[in-house]
Write an enzyme that holds these catalytic residues in place. Structure first.
Site, PDB file in Angstrom:
ATOM      1  N   LYS A 114     -59.783  55.193 -28.350  1.00 62.24           N
ATOM      2  CA  LYS A 114     -58.819  56.153 -28.888  1.00 62.24           C
ATOM      3  C   LYS A 114     -58.727  57.414 -28.032  1.00 62.24           C
ATOM      4  CE  LYS A 114     -58.665  54.744 -33.731  1.00 62.24           C
ATOM      5  NZ  LYS A 114     -58.740  55.162 -35.137  1.00 62.24           N
ATOM      6  N   LYS A 196     -53.502  40.343 -32.395  1.00 66.27           N
ATOM      7  CA  LYS A 196     -53.598  40.413 -33.853  1.00 66.27           C
ATOM      8  C   LYS A 196     -52.443  41.244 -34.428  1.00 66.27           C
ATOM      9  CE  LYS A 196     -56.533  44.236 -35.228  1.00 66.27           C
ATOM     10  NZ  LYS A 196     -57.594  44.684 -36.072  1.00 66.27           N
ATOM     11  N   LYS A 199     -50.051  47.453 -36.670  1.00 64.38           N
ATOM     12  CA  LYS A 199     -48.927  48.393 -36.721  1.00 64.38           C
ATOM     13  C   LYS A 199     -48.627  48.979 -35.343  1.00 64.38           C
ATOM     14  CE  LYS A 199     -52.478  51.429 -37.481  1.00 64.38           C
ATOM     15  NZ  LYS A 199     -53.706  50.728 -37.569  1.00 64.38           N
TER      16      LYS A 199
HETATM   17  P1  AMP Z   1     -56.197  48.923 -39.815  1.00 67.35           P
HETATM   18  O1  AMP Z   1     -55.051  49.479 -40.586  1.00 67.35           O
HETATM   19  O2  AMP Z   1     -55.799  48.256 -38.533  1.00 67.35           O
HETATM   20  O3  AMP Z   1     -57.316  49.908 -39.639  1.00 67.35           O
HETATM   21  O4  AMP Z   1     -56.807  47.748 -40.689  1.00 67.35           O
HETATM   22  C1  AMP Z   1     -57.297  47.926 -41.984  1.00 67.35           C
HETATM   23  C2  AMP Z   1     -58.079  46.688 -42.401  1.00 67.35           C
HETATM   24  O5  AMP Z   1     -57.286  45.504 -42.269  1.00 67.35           O
HETATM   25  C3  AMP Z   1     -59.339  46.444 -41.571  1.00 67.35           C
HETATM   26  O6  AMP Z   1     -60.353  45.958 -42.428  1.00 67.35           O
HETATM   27  C4  AMP Z   1     -58.931  45.388 -40.581  1.00 67.35           C
HETATM   28  O7  AMP Z   1     -60.002  44.610 -40.176  1.00 67.35           O
HETATM   29  C5  AMP Z   1     -57.906  44.575 -41.384  1.00 67.35           C
HETATM   30  N1  AMP Z   1     -56.886  44.027 -40.477  1.00 67.35           N
HETATM   31  C6  AMP Z   1     -55.967  44.740 -39.783  1.00 67.35           C
HETATM   32  N2  AMP Z   1     -55.169  43.922 -39.059  1.00 67.35           N
HETATM   33  C7  AMP Z   1     -55.590  42.659 -39.296  1.00 67.35           C
HETATM   34  C8  AMP Z   1     -55.176  41.371 -38.847  1.00 67.35           C
HETATM   35  N3  AMP Z   1     -54.137  41.199 -38.024  1.00 67.35           N
HETATM   36  N4  AMP Z   1     -55.835  40.289 -39.314  1.00 67.35           N
HETATM   37  C9  AMP Z   1     -56.871  40.431 -40.169  1.00 67.35           C
HETATM   38  N5  AMP Z   1     -57.320  41.612 -40.621  1.00 67.35           N
HETATM   39  C10 AMP Z   1     -56.698  42.723 -40.203  1.00 67.35           C
END
Ligand code: AMP
Ligand code: TRP
Length: 339
Positions: A114, A196, A199
């Site tokens: 980051k 993956k 956003k």
């Molecule tokens: P984030 O908003 O990216 O911080 O993700 C929030 C939660 O969702 C975390 O626990 C991530 O591990 C899970 N997460 C985010 N994107 C994915 C994805 N494409 N597949 C599985 N889990 C995800």
């Protein structure tokens, strides 16, 4: 019978939760609230480690709470709260930051990633973020923390800090364990299936948001990138696009990807995509309706967060009182509680 305690948080990073967040995290949260004394919160204090518009942060926080409820978190079964409503988290974060080595914090890969992106804008808050996250967990004496793999290094730091504190100042913290999400729960971008779903993707076409019109999402499934050999088979290495669709379909219908592949064998990809789009709409349309219902009932949301916040302050405030005493802060007789 008392249930073991569990805590997790999700940052309200946009206006909508996406399918990856649900299948990778929130679906487990919903299941876990039955067998654990579960606490789930929105880490809004983490969200200001990078510049964010205040109105946007407020709006996102509320929308995430509404969506979590719509997706199945039940305030009768779990405690839902907003991090900034609990002073103890930041109070404990300070103490923990004084136990964290500068070099130790410098090794956090998420900070490196980051801060590379933020350059000159990088804040001290981004650097000490893992200490706040450790406080989020240790303040609640949680045994288990369900998180994505990207958070496992932060969890390891949390465990080290708990052990270090206990060793130096006497048994105070439960040393928590991570509960990593299974690999099968990873959802990939519908357009770039080797990445993956996130956003931060370059195009919206590959991401499925719960707040979008379900018809828009259905179209995204129907035009998902697959391959040209036409054989329906679960093979993430050779066929990432198709395998992603099979995994999503399986997760939405509580079966296995292999099972779904069997059903569509010899049928081409078209029918699979159409049926998956339908299955998603059947799941997501009521979720969206319920979310809008909650957002229309702001008083009910406020009440849930007020009750959750009170419970959270009770637990975390008691921990901070013990911590303050253990490290040698003079008791404050002018106040009955610490937070
Ligand atoms: P984030 O908003 O990216 O911080 O993700 C929030 C939660 O969702 C975390 O626990 C991530 O591990 C899970 N997460 C985010 N994107 C994915 C994805 N494409 N597949 C599985 N889990 C995800
Ligand atoms: N850092 C986590 C993330 O970005 C969110 C988070 C903050 C968290 N505090 C936490 C998760 C405590 C679990 C427990 O995904």
């Amino acid at each position: 019978m008392t249930q073991p305690r569990l805590i997790s948080g999700i940052q309200a990073t946009g206006s909508s939760i996406h399918l990856g967040n649900y299948l990778g995290a929130i679906k487990q949260w919903v299941q876990l609230q039955q067998d654990y004394e579960a606490l789930y919160f929105i880490p809004d204090q983490h969200s200001i480690t990078a510049p964010i518009d205040p109105a946007q942060l407020r709006e996102n926080t509320l929308r995430y709470v509404a969506q979590l409820l719509a997706l199945g978190l039940d305030p009768a079964q779990c405690t839902m709260f907003v991090q900034s409503h609990v002073p103890a988290n930041a109070q404990l974060a300070w103490v923990l930051s004084c136990l964290t080595g500068f070099g130790e914090a410098s090794r956090m890969t998420q900070f490196k990633d980051k801060s590379d992106k933020q350059g000159e804008q990088t804040s001290v808050g981004l650097f000490t973020y893992p200490c706040l996250m450790a406080a989020d967990i240790l303040a609640y004496q949680a045994e288990l923390v369900p998180v994505g793999e990207d958070q496992s290094q932060h969890l390891e730091l949390t465990r080290n800090l708990a052990e270090r504190f206990n060793h130096r100042f006497g048994e105070t913290f439960v040393v928590p364990k991570a509960r990593l999400v299974k690999a099968g729960a990873r959802v990939y971008d519908l357009r770039e299936p080797t990445k993956k779903m996130s956003k931060s993707a370059s195009s919206e076409a590959g991401i499925v948001h719960f707040m979008d019109d379900p018809k828009v999402s259905a179209k995204k499934f129907r035009s998902a990138v697959t391959d040209n050999d036409g054989e329906v088979r679960f093979d993430p290495a050779q066929k990432p696009g198709l395998s992603n669709l099979l995994s999503i379909f399986a997760a939405l219908t509580d079966t296995t990807a292999e099972e779904v592949a069997l059903q569509y064998q010899g049928g081409g990809y078209g029918a699979l995509k159409v049926d998956l789009a339908e299955a998603f709409v059947a799941f997501a349309a009521p979720v969206r309706e319920r979310t809008l219902g909650w957002l229309d009932n702001r008083a009910a949301l406020d009440r849930i967060l007020a009750e959750g916040g009170e419970r959270a302050r009770e637990i975390a405030g008691a921990t901070v009182a013990r911590v303050y005493e253990a490290v040698g802060f003079l008791p404050d007789h002018g106040r009955s509680g610490r937070s």
